[in-house]
Write a protein that holds these residues in place. Structure first.
Motif, PDB file in Angstrom:
ATOM      1  N   GLU A 426       0.861  -1.278   0.121  1.00 40.97           N
ATOM      2  CA  GLU A 426      -0.045  -0.223  -0.272  1.00 40.97           C
ATOM      3  C   GLU A 426       0.549   0.871   0.416  1.00 40.97           C
ATOM      4  OE1 GLU A 426      -3.509   0.566   2.903  1.00 40.97           O
ATOM      5  OE2 GLU A 426      -2.877  -1.716   3.367  1.00 40.97           O
ATOM      6  N   LYS A 427       2.132   1.018   0.843  1.00 42.29           N
ATOM      7  CA  LYS A 427       3.086   2.351   0.907  1.00 42.29           C
ATOM      8  C   LYS A 427       3.822   2.920  -0.138  1.00 42.29           C
ATOM      9  CE  LYS A 427       6.711   3.734   3.824  1.00 42.29           C
ATOM     10  NZ  LYS A 427       8.022   3.200   4.367  1.00 42.29           N
ATOM     11  N   SER A 428       4.313   1.334  -0.892  1.00 38.61           N
ATOM     12  CA  SER A 428       4.739   1.531  -2.097  1.00 38.61           C
ATOM     13  C   SER A 428       4.003   2.649  -3.329  1.00 38.61           C
ATOM     14  CB  SER A 428       5.237   0.160  -2.676  1.00 38.61           C
ATOM     15  OG  SER A 428       5.424   0.704  -3.483  1.00 38.61           O
ATOM     16  N   VAL A 429       2.258   1.701  -3.280  1.00 37.12           N
ATOM     17  CA  VAL A 429       1.643   2.197  -4.196  1.00 37.12           C
ATOM     18  C   VAL A 429       1.309   3.740  -4.450  1.00 37.12           C
ATOM     19  CG1 VAL A 429      -1.265   1.401  -5.340  1.00 37.12           C
ATOM     20  CG2 VAL A 429       0.486  -0.102  -4.860  1.00 37.12           C
ATOM     21  N   ALA A 430       0.861   4.375  -3.022  1.00 34.18           N
ATOM     22  CA  ALA A 430       0.867   5.432  -2.762  1.00 34.18           C
ATOM     23  C   ALA A 430       1.931   6.439  -2.689  1.00 34.18           C
ATOM     24  CB  ALA A 430      -0.102   5.471  -1.462  1.00 34.18           C
ATOM     25  N   ASN A 431       2.767   6.020  -3.092  1.00 31.46           N
ATOM     26  CA  ASN A 431       3.678   6.879  -3.709  1.00 31.46           C
ATOM     27  C   ASN A 431       4.847   6.603  -5.181  1.00 31.46           C
ATOM     28  OD1 ASN A 431       4.628   8.255  -0.857  1.00 31.46           O
ATOM     29  ND2 ASN A 431       3.941   7.044   0.254  1.00 31.46           N
ATOM     30  N   ARG A 432       3.987   6.531  -6.080  1.00 32.97           N
ATOM     31  CA  ARG A 432       4.017   6.067  -7.061  1.00 32.97           C
ATOM     32  C   ARG A 432       5.755   5.100  -7.110  1.00 32.97           C
ATOM     33  NH1 ARG A 432       3.137   9.208 -10.944  1.00 32.97           N
ATOM     34  NH2 ARG A 432       4.906   8.821 -12.366  1.00 32.97           N
ATOM     35  N   SER A 433       4.996   4.102  -6.734  1.00 34.66           N
ATOM     36  CA  SER A 433       5.563   2.433  -6.681  1.00 34.66           C
ATOM     37  C   SER A 433       7.622   2.585  -6.038  1.00 34.66           C
ATOM     38  CB  SER A 433       5.551   2.067  -8.202  1.00 34.66           C
ATOM     39  OG  SER A 433       4.525   1.700  -8.564  1.00 34.66           O
ATOM     40  N   ASN A 434       7.741   3.831  -5.302  1.00 33.48           N
ATOM     41  CA  ASN A 434       9.031   4.097  -5.119  1.00 33.48           C
ATOM     42  C   ASN A 434       8.652   2.924  -4.199  1.00 33.48           C
ATOM     43  OD1 ASN A 434      10.043   6.312  -5.842  1.00 33.48           O
ATOM     44  ND2 ASN A 434       8.791   7.248  -4.871  1.00 33.48           N
ATOM     45  N   SER A 435      10.460   2.206  -3.794  1.00 30.74           N
ATOM     46  CA  SER A 435      11.072   1.048  -3.288  1.00 30.74           C
ATOM     47  C   SER A 435      10.681   1.271  -1.702  1.00 30.74           C
ATOM     48  CB  SER A 435      12.182   0.451  -3.405  1.00 30.74           C
ATOM     49  OG  SER A 435      12.850   1.213  -2.842  1.00 30.74           O
ATOM     50  N   VAL A 436      10.369   0.681  -0.829  1.00 30.81           N
ATOM     51  CA  VAL A 436      10.124   0.438   0.396  1.00 30.81           C
ATOM     52  C   VAL A 436      10.881  -0.962   1.446  1.00 30.81           C
ATOM     53  CG1 VAL A 436       8.200   0.158   2.329  1.00 30.81           C
ATOM     54  CG2 VAL A 436       7.626   1.163   0.031  1.00 30.81           C
ATOM     55  N   ASP A 437      11.171  -1.142   2.306  1.00 33.06           N
ATOM     56  CA  ASP A 437      12.439  -1.222   2.931  1.00 33.06           C
ATOM     57  C   ASP A 437      11.316  -2.309   3.694  1.00 33.06           C
ATOM     58  OD1 ASP A 437      14.127   0.065   2.167  1.00 33.06           O
ATOM     59  OD2 ASP A 437      14.851   0.564   3.993  1.00 33.06           O
ATOM     60  N   ILE A 438      11.481  -3.849   3.934  1.00 33.76           N
ATOM     61  CA  ILE A 438      10.776  -4.581   4.557  1.00 33.76           C
ATOM     62  C   ILE A 438      11.295  -4.843   6.464  1.00 33.76           C
ATOM     63  CG2 ILE A 438       9.948  -7.244   4.862  1.00 33.76           C
ATOM     64  CD1 ILE A 438       9.807  -6.810   1.249  1.00 33.76           C
ATOM     65  N   PRO A 439      10.889  -4.823   6.598  1.00 35.21           N
ATOM     66  CA  PRO A 439      11.602  -4.573   8.029  1.00 35.21           C
ATOM     67  C   PRO A 439      11.746  -6.455   8.531  1.00 35.21           C
ATOM     68  CG  PRO A 439       9.774  -3.972   8.839  1.00 35.21           C
ATOM     69  CD  PRO A 439       8.997  -4.400   7.688  1.00 35.21           C
ATOM     70  N   ASP A 440      13.502  -6.447   9.022  1.00 39.67           N
ATOM     71  CA  ASP A 440      13.381  -7.677   9.430  1.00 39.67           C
ATOM     72  C   ASP A 440      12.860  -7.901  10.833  1.00 39.67           C
ATOM     73  OD1 ASP A 440      15.259  -9.848  10.482  1.00 39.67           O
ATOM     74  OD2 ASP A 440      17.145  -9.244  10.797  1.00 39.67           O
ATOM     75  N   PHE A 441      11.533  -8.362  10.605  1.00 42.27           N
ATOM     76  CA  PHE A 441      11.142  -9.530  11.905  1.00 42.27           C
ATOM     77  C   PHE A 441      11.909 -10.267  13.141  1.00 42.27           C
ATOM     78  CE2 PHE A 441       7.797  -7.797   9.225  1.00 42.27           C
ATOM     79  CZ  PHE A 441       7.135  -7.141  10.459  1.00 42.27           C
ATOM     80  N   THR A 442      12.839 -10.488  12.268  1.00 44.65           N
ATOM     81  CA  THR A 442      14.186 -11.715  12.918  1.00 44.65           C
ATOM     82  C   THR A 442      15.520 -10.631  13.819  1.00 44.65           C
ATOM     83  OG1 THR A 442      15.322 -12.452  11.729  1.00 44.65           O
ATOM     84  CG2 THR A 442      13.538 -13.839  11.400  1.00 44.65           C
ATOM     85  N   ALA A 443      15.385  -9.471  13.711  1.00 45.69           N
ATOM     86  CA  ALA A 443      16.379  -8.836  14.062  1.00 45.69           C
ATOM     87  C   ALA A 443      17.985  -9.988  13.657  1.00 45.69           C
ATOM     88  CB  ALA A 443      16.315  -8.702  15.724  1.00 45.69           C
ATOM     89  N   GLY A 444      18.089 -10.345  12.677  1.00 50.15           N
ATOM     90  CA  GLY A 444      19.425 -10.810  12.606  1.00 50.15           C
ATOM     91  C   GLY A 444      19.335 -12.034  12.610  1.00 50.15           C
TER      92      GLY A 444
END
Ligand SMILES: NC(=O)c1ccc[n+]([C@@H]2O[C@H](COP(=O)([O-])OP(=O)(O)OC[C@H]3O[C@@H](n4cnc5c(N)ncnc54)[C@H](O)[C@@H]3O)[C@@H](O)[C@H]2O)c1
Length: 466
Positions: A426-444
């Motif tokens: 949703e965030k990428s679509v709302a921003n002309r398909s700019n790339s969006v980081d995906i969080p690392d939920f495992t913290a490494g």
């Protein structure tokens, strides 16, 4: 610049929901995303084995279209004890209770108001809360249940917002309770066969995967007697890939996401909506009920989201639940030595560019590389049913892991990462398909977490009651 665990980055000022909390306020509008980029892991739930439970006492919440079938499947699993049934609508819960008459299960019904599920979660004699409610209730219910000392199974997607994804991770780590995403497509027979072949090295290094949810739901979404309180129609006010996990789950397992690799960033693009807005207006002309939807902006028909992993692999996901296209979840895996593709059915396997293997060779591969879970309970799963048996394999494996004290196949990091694709797209679509980081939920921890064990060398002791 890196933000810290508690830094919130407000990325837009769209209307709709604020921060998700454990309240169950409805939230269908566009998502205001708050991104926590870094976190310190409290405890690693990947590979964590909770103490064995000989009997798994289950409370179900959400008994609409999906929930009752889960209750039925559980009634076929040794050691699963159906203790409680909850739905805001008494008729739904009572109908399921009636179906259990004459079995060893005698569940208590919780119903009549929006918070009854809390009483069910507070019971001391329940081990697992199984959630099949509308999406906006998934994370609040799961967080509450884990805080009450229960393992949780959550229908897909497990959470709607990034904040909710983090809440699931934090609560599971804090309570050491499993937070299992019910991604049944990971147990589909072709996906399991090809996953086993990947594990044996037959496809070489996996380079690319594709998945999808292309399933016309436009009539169900607008059906007054369909989803409770039109929840699924309202979700379509958001614009992105709202339902990414059916396509992504099996691809993520094939690529060892969160267990050797992780998703790094995505780019999402949506077409316009060519049908939902038109349909809402047409219906509103004939029926006042639909006037509330006539001036809404709906999700574009097709969303295509492309993900790059930290190890340089790619994933393409599609979502279209409007167009009258033939059902497809795609499931394509492309490696340096082999590839597979499903949809249309039956699935195909290839070891070169010239053609797919023929029927005879496919049968031989199937006989040789069938996943152990399929060999063990596949035929019984087909008889109990649920999308051809995959739903039963998922539930059986979940109960078997809990009874044998084994790590679960789909843990809280999978629940968070797979579900996070919706708000991030949703965030990428709302921003002309700019790339969006995906969080690392495992913290490494993804660097050292081990892949899902599909060997069935441990466990596999739970009987199927036919
Ligand atoms: N994995 C799959 O293949 C699959 C298939 C279908 C649906 N699902 C998922 O299952 C979930 C449910 O979908 P569905 O089609 O059954 O929807 P539904 O609307 O038919 O059922 C939802 C149920 O939740 C109940 N509910 C709503 N608020 C409640 C509350 N506060 N307390 C208790 N109960 C409440 C409703 O009365 C309803 O019976 C969704 O998350 C959906 O994505 C998954």
């Amino acid at each position: 610049m890196k933000t810290t665990r508690r830094d919130f980055l407000k990325v837009s000022s769209l209307t709709g929901i604020g921060l998700a909390t454990t309240s169950v306020s409805e939230s269908y509008g566009n998502v205001v995303e708050n991104v926590r980029k870094n976190k310190a892991q409290k405890f690693n739930m990947s590979g964590y084995a909770a103490p064995k439970l000989e009997t798994v006492r289950i409370g179900f919440v959400g008994l609409g279209n999906r929930g009752p079938a889960a209750v039925n499947r559980m009634s076929h699993i040794e050691g699963a004890d159906i203790k409680a049934l909850c739905d805001i609508r008494p008729e739904q819960a009572n109908a399921v209770k009636k179906k259990l008459e004459g079995t060893s299960h005698n569940p208590q019904v919780y119903s009549g108001n929006a918070d009854e599920w809390k009483k069910m979660c507070e019971r001391k004699d329940i081990d697992l809360v199984y959630i099949a409610t509308p999406w906006h209730l998934h994370a609040p219910m799961a967080v509450y249940a884990m805080n009450q000392g229960k393992h949780v199974c959550i229908e897909v997607p497990a959470a709607k917002t990034l904040e909710e994804c983090w809440q699931l991770v934090e609560t599971s780590e804090k309570t050491k309770k499993h937070c299992i995403i019910l991604e049944n497509c990971c147990y589909d027979f072709f996906e399991l066969l090809t996953l086993n072949m990947i594990r044996q090295g037959l496809f070489g290094e996996i380079v690319h995967g594709e998945g999808a949810y292309i399933h016309t739901l436009i009539d169900s979404n607008f059906d007054k007697d369909g989803y409770h309180d039109m929840w699924r129609l309202k979700e379509n006010f958001r614009n992105g890939n709202l339902y990414p996990t059916h396509g992504l789950g099996p691809v993520a397992q094939a690529m060892d996401i969160n267990r050797g690799d992780k998703m790094d960033y995505l780019v999402a693009v949506s077409s316009n909506d060519f049908q939902m807005g038109v349909m809402a207006k047409e219906l509103a002309q004939k029926d006042d009920f639909y006037k509330a939807y006539a001036n809404k902006t709906f999700r574009g028909n097709m969303n295509t989201t492309t993900i790059r992993t930290s190890k340089g692999k790619t994933i393409m996901l599609q979502h279209d639940v409007t167009s009258p296209a033939v059902y497809s979840r795609i499931h394509k895996i492309s490696g340096t030595k082999g590839s597979c593709l499903k949809y249309p059915q039956p699935g195909k396997i290839a070891f070169g560019h010239k053609d797919w293997v023929g029927e005879e060779e496919y049968k031989q591969l199937e006989a040789k590389y069938a996943a152990p879970i399929v060999t063990r309970v596949g035929e019984m799963a087909k008889k109990v049913g649920g999308h051809g048996g995959m739903d039963f394999l998922m539930d059986w494996r979940t109960i078997d892991c809990l009874r044998n004290g084994l790590p679960v196949d789909m843990d809280v990091y999978d629940a968070a990462a797979w579900s996070a694709i919706a708000p991030l797209s949703e965030k990428s679509v709302a921003n002309r398909s700019n790339s969006v980081d995906i969080p690392d939920f495992t913290a490494g921890a993804w660097k050292t977490n081990v892949p899902v064990d599909i060997s069935l060398e441990k466990g596999g002791t739970t009987k199927v009651i036919m």
